[in-house]
Design a protein around this motif. Structure first.
Motif, short mmCIF file in Angstrom:
data_model
loop_
_atom_site.label_atom_id
_atom_site.label_comp_id
_atom_site.label_asym_id
_atom_site.label_seq_id
_atom_site.Cartn_x
_atom_site.Cartn_y
_atom_site.Cartn_z
N LEU A 218 0.84 -1.20 0.00
CA LEU A 218 0.00 0.00 0.00
C LEU A 218 0.88 1.26 0.00
N LEU A 219 1.92 1.26 0.83
CA LEU A 219 2.82 2.42 0.88
C LEU A 219 3.46 2.66 -0.49
N HIS A 220 3.88 1.59 -1.15
CA HIS A 220 4.50 1.73 -2.48
C HIS A 220 3.51 2.33 -3.49
N GLU A 221 2.29 1.82 -3.49
CA GLU A 221 1.29 2.32 -4.45
C GLU A 221 0.98 3.79 -4.20
N LEU A 222 0.88 4.16 -2.93
CA LEU A 222 0.52 5.54 -2.62
C LEU A 222 1.67 6.49 -2.91
N ASP A 223 2.88 6.02 -2.66
CA ASP A 223 4.06 6.85 -2.92
C ASP A 223 4.14 7.23 -4.40
N ALA A 224 3.62 6.36 -5.24
CA ALA A 224 3.72 6.60 -6.69
C ALA A 224 2.73 7.66 -7.17
N ILE A 225 1.83 8.12 -6.31
CA ILE A 225 0.83 9.11 -6.74
C ILE A 225 1.49 10.49 -6.83
N ASP A 226 1.42 11.08 -8.01
CA ASP A 226 2.01 12.41 -8.25
C ASP A 226 1.31 13.46 -7.41
N GLY A 227 2.08 14.30 -6.77
CA GLY A 227 1.46 15.39 -6.01
C GLY A 227 1.26 15.07 -4.54
N LEU A 228 1.36 13.78 -4.18
CA LEU A 228 1.23 13.42 -2.76
C LEU A 228 2.62 13.55 -2.14
N LYS A 229 2.76 14.45 -1.17
CA LYS A 229 4.10 14.74 -0.65
C LYS A 229 4.41 13.98 0.63
N ARG A 230 3.39 13.75 1.47
CA ARG A 230 3.68 13.16 2.78
C ARG A 230 2.68 12.06 3.13
N ILE A 231 3.23 10.92 3.53
CA ILE A 231 2.38 9.83 4.01
C ILE A 231 2.76 9.56 5.47
N ARG A 232 1.74 9.59 6.33
CA ARG A 232 1.92 9.19 7.73
C ARG A 232 0.95 8.07 8.01
N TYR A 233 1.14 7.40 9.13
CA TYR A 233 0.18 6.35 9.50
C TYR A 233 0.20 6.13 11.00
N THR A 234 -0.93 5.63 11.50
CA THR A 234 -0.98 5.31 12.92
C THR A 234 -2.12 4.33 13.18
N SER A 235 -1.97 3.41 14.09
CA SER A 235 -0.74 2.98 14.74
C SER A 235 -0.35 1.59 14.25
N PRO A 236 0.94 1.36 14.10
CA PRO A 236 1.38 -0.01 13.80
C PRO A 236 1.55 -0.81 15.09
N HIS A 237 1.67 -2.13 14.96
CA HIS A 237 1.91 -3.01 16.10
C HIS A 237 3.32 -3.58 15.93
N PRO A 238 4.10 -3.65 17.01
CA PRO A 238 5.47 -4.18 16.88
C PRO A 238 5.50 -5.60 16.28
N GLN A 239 4.47 -6.40 16.58
CA GLN A 239 4.45 -7.77 16.07
C GLN A 239 4.53 -7.81 14.54
N ASP A 240 3.86 -6.88 13.87
CA ASP A 240 3.80 -6.90 12.41
C ASP A 240 4.78 -5.92 11.77
N MET A 241 5.71 -5.38 12.56
CA MET A 241 6.66 -4.43 11.98
C MET A 241 7.78 -5.21 11.30
N LYS A 242 7.57 -5.48 10.00
CA LYS A 242 8.50 -6.32 9.24
C LYS A 242 9.43 -5.44 8.41
#
Ligand code: 5AD
Ligand code: SF4
Length: 444
Positions: A218-242
């Motif tokens: 999802l992060l890769h797909e969104l990063d490719a959108i022209d004009g989108l400068k900043r992506i933030r997210y909340t909250s991740p879980h340490p278990q799935d932080m790969k």
């Protein structure tokens, strides 16, 4: 004249998001927003239930709304949505007979149904039916937007009411999210915050036939959108932080150098009782991996003190982890027993409030000292700051946010929504102070 509404929001960013959708939906029904609650024809609350304090704060607001309703001889609709409503369900009408409509977090659209029907009886809606992300939004700022990527949570943290208020995790299809963000960007949004109870578990709970996906994809797909400068997210879980998500921070320009990674406790024994599914060592190992690929990233966290059975030694382990990691900031909470959670039954092991308060004070000292030390690395550097408006303390200055998520107060001339270079001259644990760099700006 059109009818008016007023919404009061409690709780997390997901609730902020849901409230924007409520407002958008009411706008499409012809309602307009009243600036004062006492003038509104429809008084809404979007509630939270995470800690006991959240409940009691809300109830005093609700009583005030009831007094406005009495003053207008009952000609006001009072609606209660969100997690508290979900946790008490129909009980709300018995306890607070002046409430007309109540709905859980997955039921925001039912509010429209209620308002457009001829029903005169109070109604409650509590079965998850759909994402509020499908509803129109009335955004607070044109250039920032929330994106709800999933609803619910499959974890079983023993202190947490959220799995019971928000249900099992359901993810939205990737294509739908990309289309939504594209549309937001076309409308002027440059910064988005992806929301979910456990964002980095995204992708496994997408309903077929849409294909499964992953948070990194999802992060890769969104990063490719022209004009989108900043992506933030909340909250991740340490278990799935790969590694794939950690590498996305390192390689994708729009993924900001900030991660909010809730620790909760530094004691493996308490983490086990909390059912957090990781140990102290595993958490530290995730931090090492994150910093190996992103040496400058800002790490923030959530910590609970006074969990049932927490000994002085357990608490000291939390202090040790905070010393060792050096978070850039932390939200700290005293454990609060919540109905229908596992830990609320550990009554024999409850910690005295005075003990918990004293531990909290010690924890805050360590957290702030380390955050202050960490913040000094920004002094002398020029950071890109997204301007949000005038400074809260000195309106002749501007306020914005750095990529690391730090609030920056600075002198300069710029419009809200612009990203400008600011040279940092001072730093505290909470905020940075600086001056807009004219030279750097001329070069942008
Ligand atoms: N008591 C205290 N803090 C809690 N949190 C969640 N449930 C409780 C509780 N029962 C905290 C956790 C979580 C944050 C949003 O709120 O630290 O990460
Ligand atoms: Fe509060 Fe949690 Fe519900 Fe957010 S999800 S509103 S923090 S109880």
């Amino acid at each position: 004249m059109s009818k008016t509404f007023h919404v009061t929001t409690f709780g997390c960013q997901m609730n902020e998001h849901d409230s924007e959708r409520m407002k958008g939906m009411l706008g499409s029904l012809g309602y307009t927003e009243a600036s004062e609650q006492r003038d509104a024809d429809l008084i809404l609350f979007n509630t939270c239930s995470i800690r006991e304090k959240a409940d009691s704060r809300f109830i005093s607001y609700l009583q005030l709304a009831a007094s406005y309703k009495r003053a207008r001889h009952g000609d006001v609709i009072i609606g209660v949505g969100g997690c508290w409503a979900q946790s008490v369900k129909d009980e709300v009408f018995r306890q607070f007979p002046y409430v007309d409509v109540a709905f859980g977090p997955g039921q925001v659209h039912k509010l429209a149904e209620f308002l457009t029907s001829d029903s005169l009886t109070a109604q409650g809606f509590f079965e998850f039916e759909g994402f509020t992300g499908h509803l129109p939004a009335a955004r607070e700022r044109d250039f920032q937007g929330w994106v709800q990527i999933s609803a619910g949570c499959n974890m079983k943290c023993s202190y947490c009411i959220v799995p019971s208020t928000r249900g099992r995790q359901v993810d939205r299809p990737l294509d739908e999210l990309v289309a939504e963000v594209r549309e937001m960007v076309a409308g002027g949004v440059t910064e988005i915050t992806l929301l979910g109870q456990n964002v980095n578990a995204y992708g496994r709970a997408i309903a077929p036939p849409a294909p499964r996906s992953s948070f990194a994809a999802l992060l890769h797909e969104l990063d490719a959108i022209d004009g989108l400068k900043r992506i933030r997210y909340t909250s991740p879980h340490p278990q799935d932080m790969k590694e794939d998500v950690v590498l996305a921070h390192a390689t994708l320009d729009s993924v900001m150098p900030h991660m909010h990674l809730p620790l909760q406790s530094g004691s493996s024994r308490i983490l086990k009782a909390m059912r957090r599914t990781y140990s102290r060592e595993r958490f530290l190992d995730r931090v090492a991996l994150i910093r190996e690929h992103n040496p400058d990233i800002a790490l923030t966290t959530d910590i609970i003190v006074g969990f049932p059975g927490e000994t002085e030694a357990d608490f000291e382990e939390t202090l040790e982890v905070c010393e060792e990691v050096g978070f850039d900031g932390a939200f700290t909470f005293i454990y609060s027993p919540r109905r229908e959670t596992e830990a609320a039954e550990f009554v024999d092991a409850f910690i005295d409030h005075e003990v918990a308060v004293a531990r909290m004070d010690r924890l805050v000292e360590v957290v702030q000292r380390r955050a202050n030390e960490r913040a000094q690395r920004f002094v002398g550097r020029t950071l890109d700051v997204l301007v949000e408006g005038p400074s809260r303390t000195d309106p002749s200055r501007l306020r914005g946010r750095s990529g690391h998520g730090k609030t920056v107060n600075f002198t300069g001339l710029a419009e809200a929504g612009e990203i400008v270079p600011v040279e940092i001259v001072r730093a505290t644990s909470q905020t940075l102070a600086g001056e807009m760099s004219l030279l750097a700006r001329a070069l942008v």
